[in-house]
Enzyme design. Structure first.
Site, mmCIF file in Angstrom:
data_model
loop_
_atom_site.group_PDB
_atom_site.id
_atom_site.type_symbol
_atom_site.label_atom_id
_atom_site.label_comp_id
_atom_site.label_asym_id
_atom_site.label_seq_id
_atom_site.Cartn_x
_atom_site.Cartn_y
_atom_site.Cartn_z
ATOM 1 N N CYS A 83 -5.226 -36.114 -10.892
ATOM 2 C CA CYS A 83 -4.996 -36.791 -12.183
ATOM 3 C C CYS A 83 -3.531 -36.823 -12.607
ATOM 4 O O CYS A 83 -2.926 -37.887 -12.645
ATOM 5 C CB CYS A 83 -5.827 -36.115 -13.265
ATOM 6 S SG CYS A 83 -7.587 -36.220 -12.951
HETATM 7 N N1 LIG Z 1 -11.096 -34.506 -10.309
HETATM 8 C C1 LIG Z 1 -10.825 -34.486 -11.597
HETATM 9 O O1 LIG Z 1 -10.492 -33.463 -12.153
HETATM 10 C C2 LIG Z 1 -10.920 -35.747 -12.435
HETATM 11 C C3 LIG Z 1 -10.944 -35.622 -13.831
HETATM 12 C C4 LIG Z 1 -11.060 -36.761 -14.615
HETATM 13 C C5 LIG Z 1 -11.097 -38.006 -14.007
HETATM 14 N N2 LIG Z 1 -11.045 -38.106 -12.644
HETATM 15 C C6 LIG Z 1 -11.117 -39.450 -12.069
HETATM 16 O O2 LIG Z 1 -12.436 -39.646 -11.563
HETATM 17 C C7 LIG Z 1 -12.392 -40.464 -10.394
HETATM 18 C C8 LIG Z 1 -13.075 -39.746 -9.246
HETATM 19 O O3 LIG Z 1 -12.341 -38.573 -8.964
HETATM 20 P P1 LIG Z 1 -12.952 -37.379 -8.122
HETATM 21 O O4 LIG Z 1 -11.997 -36.248 -8.271
HETATM 22 O O5 LIG Z 1 -14.380 -37.164 -8.452
HETATM 23 O O6 LIG Z 1 -12.841 -37.981 -6.648
HETATM 24 P P2 LIG Z 1 -13.556 -37.436 -5.327
HETATM 25 O O7 LIG Z 1 -12.721 -37.890 -4.190
HETATM 26 O O8 LIG Z 1 -13.878 -35.980 -5.445
HETATM 27 O O9 LIG Z 1 -14.952 -38.206 -5.309
HETATM 28 C C9 LIG Z 1 -15.051 -39.574 -5.169
HETATM 29 C C10 LIG Z 1 -16.222 -39.886 -4.254
HETATM 30 O O10 LIG Z 1 -16.369 -41.294 -4.178
HETATM 31 C C11 LIG Z 1 -16.781 -41.619 -2.874
HETATM 32 N N3 LIG Z 1 -16.522 -43.032 -2.618
HETATM 33 C C12 LIG Z 1 -15.357 -43.652 -2.361
HETATM 34 N N4 LIG Z 1 -15.546 -44.972 -2.217
HETATM 35 C C13 LIG Z 1 -16.854 -45.201 -2.388
HETATM 36 C C14 LIG Z 1 -17.656 -46.343 -2.332
HETATM 37 N N5 LIG Z 1 -17.126 -47.562 -2.128
HETATM 38 N N6 LIG Z 1 -18.965 -46.204 -2.534
HETATM 39 C C15 LIG Z 1 -19.501 -44.993 -2.772
HETATM 40 N N7 LIG Z 1 -18.790 -43.863 -2.837
HETATM 41 C C16 LIG Z 1 -17.479 -43.960 -2.640
HETATM 42 C C17 LIG Z 1 -15.990 -40.671 -1.996
HETATM 43 O O11 LIG Z 1 -16.597 -40.525 -0.721
HETATM 44 C C18 LIG Z 1 -16.032 -39.380 -2.831
HETATM 45 O O12 LIG Z 1 -17.120 -38.548 -2.473
HETATM 46 C C19 LIG Z 1 -10.921 -40.782 -10.159
HETATM 47 O O13 LIG Z 1 -10.612 -41.999 -10.784
HETATM 48 C C20 LIG Z 1 -10.216 -39.650 -10.869
HETATM 49 O O14 LIG Z 1 -8.917 -40.028 -11.282
HETATM 50 C C21 LIG Z 1 -10.984 -36.999 -11.848
#
Ligand SMILES: NC(=O)c1ccc[n+]([C@@H]2O[C@H](COP(=O)([O-])OP(=O)(O)OC[C@H]3O[C@@H](n4cnc5c(N)ncnc54)[C@H](O)[C@@H]3O)[C@@H](O)[C@H]2O)c1
Length: 444
Positions: free
Chosen positions: A281
């Site tokens: 983030c």
């Molecule tokens: N990690 C955090 O602390 C956090 C906090 C707030 C917001 N976010 C936001 O949330 C979003 C997700 O982050 P995250 O940390 O969970 O990411 P992550 O990488 O842990 O998880 C994302 C998942 O999406 C899957 N994916 C990718 N493309 C795909 C598709 N086309 N179809 C289905 N699945 C697909 C990936 O395989 C992965 O398992 C991002 O935009 C991030 O900025 C993250």
């Protein structure tokens, strides 16, 4: 069938399903954000399907094997065994859902431009199978305008009308990994809908699992709210990092300054310096905003400046290491350095974008021999190099020419570290409670 027979508009029918918890919920992307969300929904009685293209994660969910620290192992197993939660790599399963929440990654390209290809890919899949009576919610962090300018046109290809046939919202995820006090459930949620009906349906959806839901006038406001929150953190961390650089020149302890400043009961909020920023983030999201700003001939100077300072911190840590070794007649070249902590912050296992990894890379380039210990990260791969955590023993502490604390995990015995290390660079003030830390410990 049920939709046609039930009385009232699609909007009211959907809200009723949410209130009765008999809606089928889909989560696209079961990572750090998606899996805790899926678990929260299943816990209150919804049937939930997690869709991910990563088959390893899908298999893990279906076997009840947890891979996200914020999710309770036993809870996940119970929900999977009871059939409330399942995962799939087959999108067509997800298209049966009444609500689909999008939680896919939003990284940056090599040129620091937003990469929203993951959102587009899922959006296209949803559009191809969109049906009347569905709520689509985007939770991935992104620049203001993504929901209406990118996702909406894709979904409208279906010929269905937003606000009448289907409902589209943006609701940012605010999860703070490792934070035991504020979890998915008790962290307020902001919701913006493309139309008032979208907002109403989206708000009702989140009210089933979140204690406080705040409705805002548009998806753009909700998108901006999220990037502002992360920019706020990035800028304040950069400010305190800059003060740390200055204090180093002045020979003042930044930590003592911060402890003193924190006693003011108003007008100040504590941020701590460190070896840089990491995770999915803070280092990335502000650049989504600066990219969008350029479209409006606007230059986000605070974001650029904060990025510059935070990105420079690993280089400062390298300098501190070089100076500490130099004071003992050693150079980085050939030194044995033990790194404590590679996760991007304390008590979590996520090492993505971690400044610790950058510090290791810099020291390695200068000829250091590096080992690391991290109780949460047993191994990781960076630039084709496979790293393995070593046990934190008296021998490895004594063997190291220098120990660098880069992440302040709570479950590390810092008394032991200081006792057996020759010299410790402590970038997090993790040794603050160690008795007699004396001149062996060099703070940031
Ligand atoms: N990690 C955090 O602390 C956090 C906090 C707030 C917001 N976010 C936001 O949330 C979003 C997700 O982050 P995250 O940390 O969970 O990411 P992550 O990488 O842990 O998880 C994302 C998942 O999406 C899957 N994916 C990718 N493309 C795909 C598709 N086309 N179809 C289905 N699945 C697909 C990936 O395989 C992965 O398992 C991002 O935009 C991030 O900025 C993250």
């Amino acid at each position: 069938m049920e939709l046609l027979e039930a009385p009232g508009s699609l909007r009211e029918q959907l809200k009723r399903k949410f209130a009765r918890r008999n809606a089928l919920i889909g989560v696209a992307g079961v990572g750090y954000v998606g899996l805790p969300l899926a678990v929260e929904k299943a816990k209150v009685g919804f049937d939930v399907i997690g869709y991910d293209r990563n088959s390893v994660r899908v298999d893990q969910v279906n076997q009840g094997l947890n891979y996200i620290r914020d999710v309770d192992d036993a809870e996940l197993t119970r929900l999977v065994e009871s059939g409330k939660l399942q995962a799939t790599t087959d999108f067509s399963t997800l298209s049966r859902c009444d609500a689909i929440v999008i939680c896919v990654p939003t990284p940056l390209t090599a040129n620091l431009d937003p990469d929203i290809s993951y959102i587009k890919a899922v959006g296209e899949q949803i559009a191809a199978q969109l049906r009347p009576g569905q709520l689509i919610c985007l939770e991935s962090t992104t620049y203001p305008g993504t929901t209406e300018e990118v996702l909406l046109p894709l979904l409208q290809r279906s010929g269905l009308k937003v606000g009448e046939d289907f409902f589209l919202c943006f609701s940012p995820e605010r999860v703070d990994p490792g934070n035991a006090r504020y979890t998915t459930k008790n962290t307020n949620k902001v919701v913006g809908g493309v139309t008032a009906a979208c907002r109403d349906v989206g708000s009702c959806f989140y009210q089933q699992t979140i204690l406080e839901v705040l409705e805002v006038s548009s998806p753009k406001v909700a998108e901006m709210c999220k990037v502002f929150e992360n920019t706020f953190r990035s800028v304040n961390i950069a400010l305190v990092n800059e003060m740390a650089l200055l204090c180093d020149r002045l020979g003042i302890s930044i930590w003592e300054v911060l402890d003193a400043a924190a006693t003011k009961p108003f007008g100040i909020m504590r941020f701590d310096p460190g070896p840089g920023v990491g995770g999915h983030c803070i280092p990335l999201d502000p650049f989504y905003l600066s990219w969008k700003a350029r479209e409006y001939d606007f230059h986000t100077r605070f974001i650029e400046l904060a990025g510059e300072i935070n990105i420079g911190m690993p280089y400062f840590v390298r300098e501190k290491v070089a100076r500490a070794l130099n004071a003992r007649g050693r150079s980085i070249n050939g030194a044995n350095i033990l790194v404590l902590g590679v996760a991007y912050k304390k008590d979590i296992e996520d090492w993505r974008e971690s400044p610790a990894v950058k510090v290791m890379e810099l020291l390695l380039k200068d000829g250091a021999k590096i080992d690391y210990h991290d109780p949460y990260v047993p191994k990781f791969v960076e630039r084709d190099v496979q790293w393995h955590s070593i046990p934190l023993s008296r021998e490895c502490l004594e063997r190291a020419d220098l120990v660098a604390i880069l992440t302040d995990h709570s479950n590390v015995d810092y008394e032991k570290v200081v006792q057996y290390a020759k010299v410790v660079i402590d970038t997090r003030n993790a040794t603050r409670n160690v008795r007699n830390r004396g001149s062996k410990v060099v703070l940031l």
